[in-house]
Design a protein around this motif. Structure first.
Motif, PDB file in Angstrom:
ATOM      1  N   LYS A 191       0.904  -1.330   0.149  1.00 22.92           N
ATOM      2  CA  LYS A 191      -0.186   0.115   0.033  1.00 22.92           C
ATOM      3  C   LYS A 191       0.796   1.250  -0.119  1.00 22.92           C
ATOM      4  O   LYS A 191       0.603   2.084  -0.802  1.00 22.92           O
ATOM      5  N   ALA A 192       2.039   1.207   0.861  1.00 27.83           N
ATOM      6  CA  ALA A 192       2.948   2.181   1.084  1.00 27.83           C
ATOM      7  C   ALA A 192       4.135   2.361   0.363  1.00 27.83           C
ATOM      8  O   ALA A 192       4.433   0.598  -0.493  1.00 27.83           O
ATOM      9  N   PHE A 243       9.847   3.312   1.883  1.00 24.64           N
ATOM     10  CA  PHE A 243      10.898   4.352   3.423  1.00 24.64           C
ATOM     11  C   PHE A 243       9.729   4.649   3.698  1.00 24.64           C
ATOM     12  O   PHE A 243       9.896   5.910   4.154  1.00 24.64           O
ATOM     13  N   SER A 244       8.316   5.002   2.999  1.00 26.86           N
ATOM     14  CA  SER A 244       8.249   6.123   3.652  1.00 26.86           C
ATOM     15  C   SER A 244       6.364   5.929   3.759  1.00 26.86           C
ATOM     16  O   SER A 244       6.055   5.327   2.904  1.00 26.86           O
ATOM     17  N   GLY A 245       5.206   6.470   4.420  1.00 19.96           N
ATOM     18  CA  GLY A 245       3.931   6.514   4.145  1.00 19.96           C
ATOM     19  C   GLY A 245       3.153   6.856   2.923  1.00 19.96           C
ATOM     20  O   GLY A 245       1.861   6.842   2.771  1.00 19.96           O
ATOM     21  N   ALA A 246       3.902   7.387   1.792  1.00 17.22           N
ATOM     22  CA  ALA A 246       2.859   7.692   0.738  1.00 17.22           C
ATOM     23  C   ALA A 246       2.615   6.872  -0.062  1.00 17.22           C
ATOM     24  O   ALA A 246       2.724   5.669  -0.349  1.00 17.22           O
ATOM     25  N   ALA A 247       1.104   6.493  -0.567  1.00 22.75           N
ATOM     26  CA  ALA A 247       0.418   5.568  -1.332  1.00 22.75           C
ATOM     27  C   ALA A 247       1.188   5.725  -2.769  1.00 22.75           C
ATOM     28  O   ALA A 247       2.633   5.687  -3.201  1.00 22.75           O
ATOM     29  N   ASN A 297       2.398  14.598  -8.590  1.00 16.85           N
ATOM     30  CA  ASN A 297       2.557  14.591  -6.917  1.00 16.85           C
ATOM     31  C   ASN A 297       2.295  14.527  -5.921  1.00 16.85           C
ATOM     32  O   ASN A 297       2.439  15.666  -4.909  1.00 16.85           O
ATOM     33  N   SER A 298       0.752  13.617  -5.857  1.00 15.66           N
ATOM     34  CA  SER A 298      -0.082  13.661  -4.726  1.00 15.66           C
ATOM     35  C   SER A 298      -0.002  12.693  -4.077  1.00 15.66           C
ATOM     36  O   SER A 298      -0.548  12.570  -3.105  1.00 15.66           O
ATOM     37  N   GLN A 299       1.277  11.219  -4.726  1.00 21.19           N
ATOM     38  CA  GLN A 299       1.409  10.259  -3.809  1.00 21.19           C
ATOM     39  C   GLN A 299       3.068  10.914  -3.238  1.00 21.19           C
ATOM     40  O   GLN A 299       4.054   9.494  -3.473  1.00 21.19           O
ATOM     41  N   VAL A 300       3.511  11.484  -2.094  1.00 22.53           N
ATOM     42  CA  VAL A 300       4.811  11.942  -2.258  1.00 22.53           C
ATOM     43  C   VAL A 300       5.103  12.417  -1.207  1.00 22.53           C
ATOM     44  O   VAL A 300       3.551  13.450  -0.601  1.00 22.53           O
ATOM     45  N   SER A 301       5.753  12.406  -0.169  1.00 21.96           N
ATOM     46  CA  SER A 301       5.809  12.644   0.947  1.00 21.96           C
ATOM     47  C   SER A 301       7.395  13.178   1.078  1.00 21.96           C
ATOM     48  O   SER A 301       7.853  13.279   0.662  1.00 21.96           O
ATOM     49  N   LEU A 302       7.794  13.923   1.890  1.00 24.64           N
ATOM     50  CA  LEU A 302       8.582  14.947   2.029  1.00 24.64           C
ATOM     51  C   LEU A 302      10.198  13.701   1.900  1.00 24.64           C
ATOM     52  O   LEU A 302      11.149  14.342   1.788  1.00 24.64           O
TER      53      LEU A 302
END
Lengths: 96, 483
Positions: free
Chosen positions: B27-28, B31-35, B43-48
């Motif tokens: 799902k993620a 190394f991050s919790g973005a979908a 760029n809607s599924q991008v964490s920092l």
């Protein structure tokens, strides 16, 4: 270390180095390498590489979506974006 | 049997190794919790973390580790309880970190085996390793004349890179390897295998050598091929190109090449020539992955039946031919569908109907088995009607066509259209008697020893009965009456 090696390292790291700097960098890097050579004299056979100063297991995350969904935050520092305002980064053309 | 390129100086053998990038089902991100969903707004599924903002630290997704181990077990591979993430350094606009977190010296999975079903028999291909790594973002070069647009949705998505040994010897084997690997990861549920969406991509390392030569020659790497057909076409073209280079007195240079599907050729990507100095080093942001044997054993206990085992079971339990079994297990959904149809009784007949009649319909309409207009239950009923002699195989094809176009229960269709097979001896005898009476000339020919007219008689009866007469009975009764 010669100037050509310094220039290659600079190029790989995308750091602009002038001719004058190359000379002094070659000297500095040579000193660092000499120091590493000194470390190499220590016998490390049968010594596990140290990966952390504290013995601990790697922390992990569960598989859940809890981040993202905020293109504006991500793009806040984007130097350029498409004229239509769509949420891409725009960068100088990269040819294949 | 073996694939050789005939050159002017002799025969050449092709040596191929494949590096397959398979997107891990999670799902993620790694190394991050973005979908990780495909096709989201840019760029809607991008964490920092994925955007590599300063100070962000990667934290590993435990499911990705599990999926990599599961895949390794599915490839009969050695699982390394200790593995290490390293940084692979290079610059590209869709790689915001300036490095890809990957595994290099100590991958999570070591050597394994993939067995290919080739027409000449099974072929075992070695797997060198499987390691985890991050995907990069996506560059769009064709949206603006002066700029490239970057979408980081894919940045940081978990990939498995599965590297084969240079054991493949023909484009056909490379294609079979891709299909088999795709089937295995889909059975395991570790990658969806969708090549159009880029969930499965392939780099091919190709070299050639005169037959009999033991040493490997210089290879070229063809990057990012996204279909099985293109993998085969690219290798075929590249191998022939290399033979030509050698026979013209030249030497193949180690380089990255791109396959142009429109022109059907590979060409050099000169820009990448000097980019092969990745300066790997262990990622200081991440500790090594240390697994317990217990963890691995628990995953092993939940592995599903894989294609090779299923194929063997279809051969043993259903008595299917090897080729038919291999065709049916290529896709888990197809295998499940077949087993549902086979519940009707006659498994070989069920296999025939799925492979020939159903596949023809699906291929024509470009449908997947999940989208089949005929359910496995209904096809099972149809096969049942054939096995118990309610209808003949020929009539069944008509019923099947109605099922495809209008739908419905095959038993109802047979009933409504009055297609039930005529198995009543008296009825068939009456038809034969009438036919012989009307055509004494042909009957005489038969008695004079021209048995070929039987065919004509059978045809007439089938025509008169609108195909409903049981052909076997017609044959037997005709012989009796004419004799």
């Amino acid at each position: 270390m010669d100037k050509a090696t310094v220039n290659n390292i600079a190029k790989l790291a995308r750091i602009k180095v002038s001719d004058a700097e190359t000379e002094s960098l070659a000297g500095e890097l040579t000193n660092i390498f000499d120091w590493i050579e000194q470390l190499n004299e220590v016998n490390t056979d049968n010594v596990e590489p140290m990966t952390s100063v504290v013995a601990m297991a790697m922390p992990s995350r569960v598989d859940e979506v809890n981040d993202g969904d905020d293109a504006e935050r991500v793009l806040k520092n984007a130097p350029d974006r498409p004229a239509d305002g769509s949420s891409f980064y725009a960068v100088p053309k990269v040819v294949e | 049997m073996s694939y050789l390129i005939e050159g002017e100086t002799g025969d050449w053998e092709v040596v191929i190794g494949l590096e397959v990038h398979a997107q891990i089902v999670s799902k993620a991100k790694l190394f991050s919790g973005a979908a990780t969903d495909f096709g989201a707004e840019p760029n809607s599924q991008v964490s920092l973390v994925d955007a590599a903002m300063p100070g962000m630290l990667p934290v590993i997704n435990e499911v990705c580790i599990e999926q990599a181990v599961r895949t390794g077990l599915g490839l009969n591979a050695k699982i390394n309880l200790h593995s290490v993430f390293e940084r692979k350094n290079y610059f590209y606009p869709d790689l915001p970190q300036g490095y890809q977190i990957s595994q290099f010296l100590e991958p999570i999975v070591g050597e394994g085996i993939i067995t290919l079903d080739m027409p000449e028999g099974p072929r075992e291909i070695g797997v060198e390793r499987l390691h985890m790594e991050q995907d990069a973002g996506k560059s769009l070069h064709d949206q603006d004349p002066k700029r490239t647009f970057i979408d980081l949705n894919r940045s940081g998505v978990a990939l498995m890179e599965i590297v084969s040994k240079p054991d493949l010897r023909s484009p056909a084997e490379a294609g079979a390897y891709m299909r088999k690997l795709r089937a295995i990861v889909r059975y395991l549920g570790t990658c969806d295998g969708n090549m159009e969406q880029g969930s499965l991509r392939c780099d091919a390392n190709v070299s050639v050598r005169p037959t009999g030569e033991k040493e490997l020659r210089t290879r070229a790497e063809i990057k990012n091929i996204n279909s099985v057909r293109f993998v085969m076409a690219a290798i075929e073209y590249e191998a022939e190109r290399q033979v030509e280079v050698y026979e013209d007195g030249g030497n193949v240079v180690q380089e990255t090449r791109l396959y142009d599907a429109n022109k059907g050729e590979t060409r050099s990507m000169r820009s990448k020539e000097e980019a092969h100095d990745y300066r790997y080093f262990p990622d200081p942001d991440l500790l090594p992955i240390d697994l317990t044997q217990d963890f691995v054993d628990q995953i092993k206990a939940t592995l599903p039946e894989l294609p090779d085992a299923k194929k063997q079971r279809f051969i043993d339990d259903y008595g299917l031919a090897i080729d038919d079994a291999a065709t049916l297990v290529a896709d888990k959904e197809t295998a499940d569908y077949f087993e549902a149809v086979a519940k009707a009784g006659d498994a070989k007949l069920a296999a025939n109907w799925v492979i020939h009649e159903l596949f023809a319909v699906l291929n024509k309409a470009s449908l997947s088995i999940a989208e089949s207009p005929v359910s496995s239950d209904d096809l099972g009923k149809l096969v049942g009607l054939i096995s118990d002699d309610t209808i003949s195989g020929r009539i069944a094809k008509d019923v099947f066509e109605v099922m495809v176009t209008e739908g419905g229960d095959p038993a109802d269709i047979v009933e409504d259209k009055g297609l039930k097979q005529i198995t009543d001896t008296g009825e068939i005898e009456a038809m034969i008697d009438a036919l012989i009476a009307d055509n004494p000339e042909q009957a005489q020919q038969y008695r004079d020893g021209n048995t070929k007219v039987t065919g004509w008689f059978v045809g007439q009866i089938m025509k008169a009965s609108e195909g409903k007469a049981n052909p076997q009975m017609v044959n037997e009764l005709l012989k009796k009456k004419l004799g």
